[in-house]
Design an enzyme around this catalytic site. Structure first.
Site, PDB file in Angstrom:
ATOM      1  N   GLU A 106       0.904  -1.340   0.018  1.00  0.00           N
ATOM      2  CA  GLU A 106       0.069  -0.044  -0.192  1.00  0.00           C
ATOM      3  C   GLU A 106       1.010   1.349  -0.085  1.00  0.00           C
ATOM      4  O   GLU A 106       0.453   2.209  -0.684  1.00  0.00           O
ATOM      5  CB  GLU A 106      -0.958  -0.120   1.315  1.00  0.00           C
ATOM      6  CG  GLU A 106      -1.882  -1.030   1.174  1.00  0.00           C
ATOM      7  CD  GLU A 106      -2.823  -1.206   2.354  1.00  0.00           C
ATOM      8  OE1 GLU A 106      -2.609  -1.450   3.547  1.00  0.00           O
ATOM      9  OE2 GLU A 106      -4.070  -0.998   2.114  1.00  0.00           O
ATOM     10  N   GLU A 126      -3.859  -9.592   3.707  1.00  0.00           N
ATOM     11  CA  GLU A 126      -4.726  -9.204   4.645  1.00  0.00           C
ATOM     12  C   GLU A 126      -5.980 -10.333   5.051  1.00  0.00           C
ATOM     13  O   GLU A 126      -6.260 -10.556   6.116  1.00  0.00           O
ATOM     14  CB  GLU A 126      -5.285  -7.922   4.757  1.00  0.00           C
ATOM     15  CG  GLU A 126      -4.404  -6.782   5.022  1.00  0.00           C
ATOM     16  CD  GLU A 126      -3.626  -6.434   3.928  1.00  0.00           C
ATOM     17  OE1 GLU A 126      -3.527  -7.108   2.937  1.00  0.00           O
ATOM     18  OE2 GLU A 126      -2.824  -5.297   4.072  1.00  0.00           O
TER      19      GLU A 126
END
Ligand code: NAD
Length: 698
Positions: A106, A126
């Site tokens: 990210e 995740e």
């Protein structure tokens, strides 16, 4: 060491993350990056920036050591760092090698350009912790890779090599070697060419097919495949937002769903297990730098059910194994089974013929103990009788080389007693594999009173190398897992005696998430084993009158389980599907009548509570006695050895989720039913103590 190293190379600010081992996005690192951006922007001698990590890790994502601490939320949070990169007025290049996962990816997507080494590992995993990427990953990855690829990566958590993502908006360049030099050259080029500051947020998501149709198809697939896991569908919904909403609104939506998952019991359970597996490898009195013994050759004694599976574990990682038996026929049978197993794997396309031969080539057999003299690790899996174990360990003491680790796969016998059959009890340890030993991930490592520290440390390490989840247990009857199973089964039997049917008990526990209910497990394992043990124990204690149980009646009727085509259920030939059998209902009914029991109804919830709380109560005793080092170790045992559902995080975690107060109150209620119940449902002192203090079980 500061969290980032800042240096200037020919007009390029090179910012290197320094938070080993994986450059987790700690508060110090986040702050360091923002400060580096400020410094580079303010310095007229700097024209562009390169952000990079170590050779093995650009960044593995969030810093797990900050989980549950206020530092996670301390500014700058990751979103703010990403924004600082996007807004930087000089070109920012992320130079990626090693792992670039979760928050690490990210962050990289906040840079204006990205360059990666071909073998870098890229992903947003995740979902595997029951979460979704919460720092813009669900909005930027679809813009960088297109809907199809991003959706697949985010909902599955798959990690891919950088070279497979070349020619995308995610990676501007992919290089084979010297990443840093290439990144600096790239950054200089961007400055010279006054290249635009590209921001992924400004792109539109592309899709090769009709986006809404694809999303609907994938949604249905995920709903079916992840019934008990909310995260995959939530991941899909956030990716959908990258199409349906403007960027900022998509970010807000992602945040909202992220926070929802963060507080879900499923994600809590998965994160708990993630941490538990790592904690289980640490033994308080054994320093991390304990020198290990080298394992280059393995010997396995006994080529039966367990021996063969155990041997395969080592063949799989390229270690030679010598297998010893009493008779040539037993060896031949054992070798044939191993070969058959490998060939079945080959038929499924998971091994090549060459790999099968390679592995079989590492296996040798013998009838003579003298051939074990070179082995560094010897594991016995012979009959479960102390006399046989004694004979084996006496021989091992004679032939094994000094420093060889002598391990027993015993399920129930006293490892300390076995160790004392040798003159080197410090070299002896229990390595309790689970059946089938080449498949089941749990490895209970039984530490004897005299086991040397390096023997334990080496066993943990070799356990990891063969892909197991090692958990250390002290010596007691049944160790952690099987000892807890006993009261769980008794609780189930009590339910059946009082009025529930075996299939009702199984169904309740399977709906809870257990891979298989206790009666199906019984039929699979064979009811005659327990019968034989009960008869032996009764013969050993003739003064105590024997109280028959329902399972005795089944065995007396020749119902040993699947192997005889009938047990608690009946089975059609060649089919393992259990069928409820009225004959069993009659046997149970007669048994109740003989005892004067009036059957009553149980709800599914009560069945689950009784069985689970019996498990938890024994777990608390095991913890108090120091047989398990931590409550979370028990959870790892149940997840990987007993089919406990991952989304509940193991029995001890489940008890915490329910609340120890509620668990204890229910147990006290059951205890009031009869004198026998009062004895069975006695609350473990540790559980009572924690209920009173409100402190979680650790
Ligand atoms: P098994 O009967 O399938 O195999 C035992 C093998 O050991 C036989 O092939 C036998 O010929 C051989 N053997 C017996 N005495 C020997 C000796 N003196 N020297 C050399 N070989 C000898 O039994 P198993 O199920 O593989 O169990 C082996 C051990 O593993 C036991 O201690 C058992 O408690 C333990 N264990 C079994 C399971 C399971 O589910 N079967 C699970 C965990 C641990």
């Amino acid at each position: 060491m500061t969290a980032v190293n800042y240096e200037i190379k020919e007009g390029v600010a090179l910012v290197t993350f320094q938070n080993p081992p994986v450059n987790g996005m700690s508060h110090a690192l986040r702050l360091g990056i923002v400060q580096a951006v400020d410094k580079a922007e303010a310095d007229p001698s700097v024209q562009s920036m390169v952000l990079t990590g170590s050779q093995s890790a650009f960044s593995g994502g969030a810093d797990v050591t900050e989980f549950g601490t206020p530092k996670v939320l301390q500014q700058p949070i990751l979103r703010a760092v990403i924004e600082a990169l996007e807004q930087c007025e000089k070109p920012v290049v992320a130079a990626i090698q090693g792992v670039c996962l979760g928050g690490g990816l990210e962050l990289a997507m906040g840079a204006h350009y990205r360059i990666a080494k071909a073998d870098a590992q890229i992903g947003l995993p995740e979902v595997k912790l029951g979460l979704l990427p919460g720092a813009g990953g669900t909005q930027r990855l679809p813009r960088a890779l297109g809907l199809e690829k991003a959706l697949e990566m985010i909902t599955s958590g798959t990690i891919v090599r950088a070279k497979t993502l070349a020619d995308s908006n995610l990676l501007d360049r992919v290089v084979e070697d010297d990443l840093i030099a290439a990144a600096i050259a790239f950054a200089q080029e961007l400055a010279v060419n006054k290249a635009p500051l590209k921001r992924l947020r400004d792109l539109q998501v592309t899709s090769q097919t009709d986006a809404q149709t694809l999303l609907q198809t994938v949604r249905e697939k995920l709903q079916a495949s992840s019934k008990n896991f909310p995260a995959p569908v939530k991941c899909l919904e956030t990716v959908q937002a990258s199409i349906d909403m403007p960027f900022e609104q998509g970010l807000a939506f992602e945040r909202q769903l992220f926070l929802g998952l963060m507080s879900s019991p499923e994600s809590q359970a998965l994160r708990h297990i993630f941490a538990a597996e790592r904690a289980a490898l640490k033994i308080p009195d054994i320093p991390a730098d304990t020198p290990l013994r080298e394992i280059k050759q393995v010997a396995v004694i006994g080529a039966g059910t367990m021996g063969g599976g155990i041997a395969m574990n080592f063949l799989n990682i390229g270690l030679p194994v010598v297998m010893l038996e009493m008779k040539q026929e037993a060896l031949d049978r054992g070798v044939a089974t191993i070969r058959r197993n490998y060939e079945n794997t080959m038929k499924k396309g998971r091994l090549t013929a060459e790999q099968v031969e390679q592995r079989m080539g590492l296996l040798s057999t013998t009838l003579s103990y003298d051939d074990l003299a070179q082995a560094d690790l010897i594991i016995e899996a012979v009959f479960e009788e102390m006399g046989v174990k004694k004979a084996v360990f006496t021989e091992l003491d004679r032939v094994a080389k000094p420093g060889a680790i002598l391990a027993s796969n015993t399920s129930t016998l006293d490892v300390d007693q076995i160790a004392d059959f040798t003159k080197r009890p410090e070299d002896v340890i229990g390595l309790h594999f689970f059946s089938p030993a080449n498949v089941m991930q749990l490895l209970e490592i039984v530490r004897g009173a005299k086991t040397a520290k390096d023997v334990l440390a080496t066993s943990i390490q070799i356990g990891r190398k063969i892909g197991k989840k090692p958990v250390v247990s002290g010596v007691c009857d049944g160790f952690i897992g099987n000892r807890m199973l006993y009261p769980y089964r008794v609780a189930a039997d009590q339910l059946v005696l009082a009025g529930a049917s075996p299939s009702q008990v199984d169904k309740a526990l399977e709906n809870f998430g257990m891979a298989m209910g206790p009666y199906r497990v019984g039929d699979l394992a064979g009811l005659d084993i327990g019968w034989a043990i009960r008869k032996r124990k009764a013969a050993e204690n003739p003064s105590v009158p024997y109280e028959p149980v329902i399972a005795d009646k089944l065995c007396e009727a020749g119902r040993y389980g699947q192997k005889t085509g009938m047990g608690w259920y009946k089975y059609e030939a060649g089919n393992r599907q259990p069928i409820v059998d009225p004959v069993v209902e009659q046997i149970i009914d007669d048994f109740r009548k003989a005892k004067g029991i009036e059957p009553r109804q149980f709800s599914e919830a009560e069945i689950v509570q009784r069985c689970l709380y019996a498990l938890v109560n024994e777990g608390a005793k095991i913890l108090e006695e120091g047989i398990a080092l931590r409550a979370s170790d028990i959870d790892v045992v149940y997840l990987y050895g007993y089919g406990f559902p991952a989304y509940r995080g193991g029995p001890m975690n489940y008890a915490q989720q329910v609340g120890l107060f509620n668990v204890v109150r229910s147990m006290q209620r059951y205890a009031r039913e009869s004198a026998d119940a009062a004895a069975f449902w006695q609350v473990a002192p540790l559980l009572a103590k924690h209920t009173e203090s409100g402190e979680p079980l650790k």
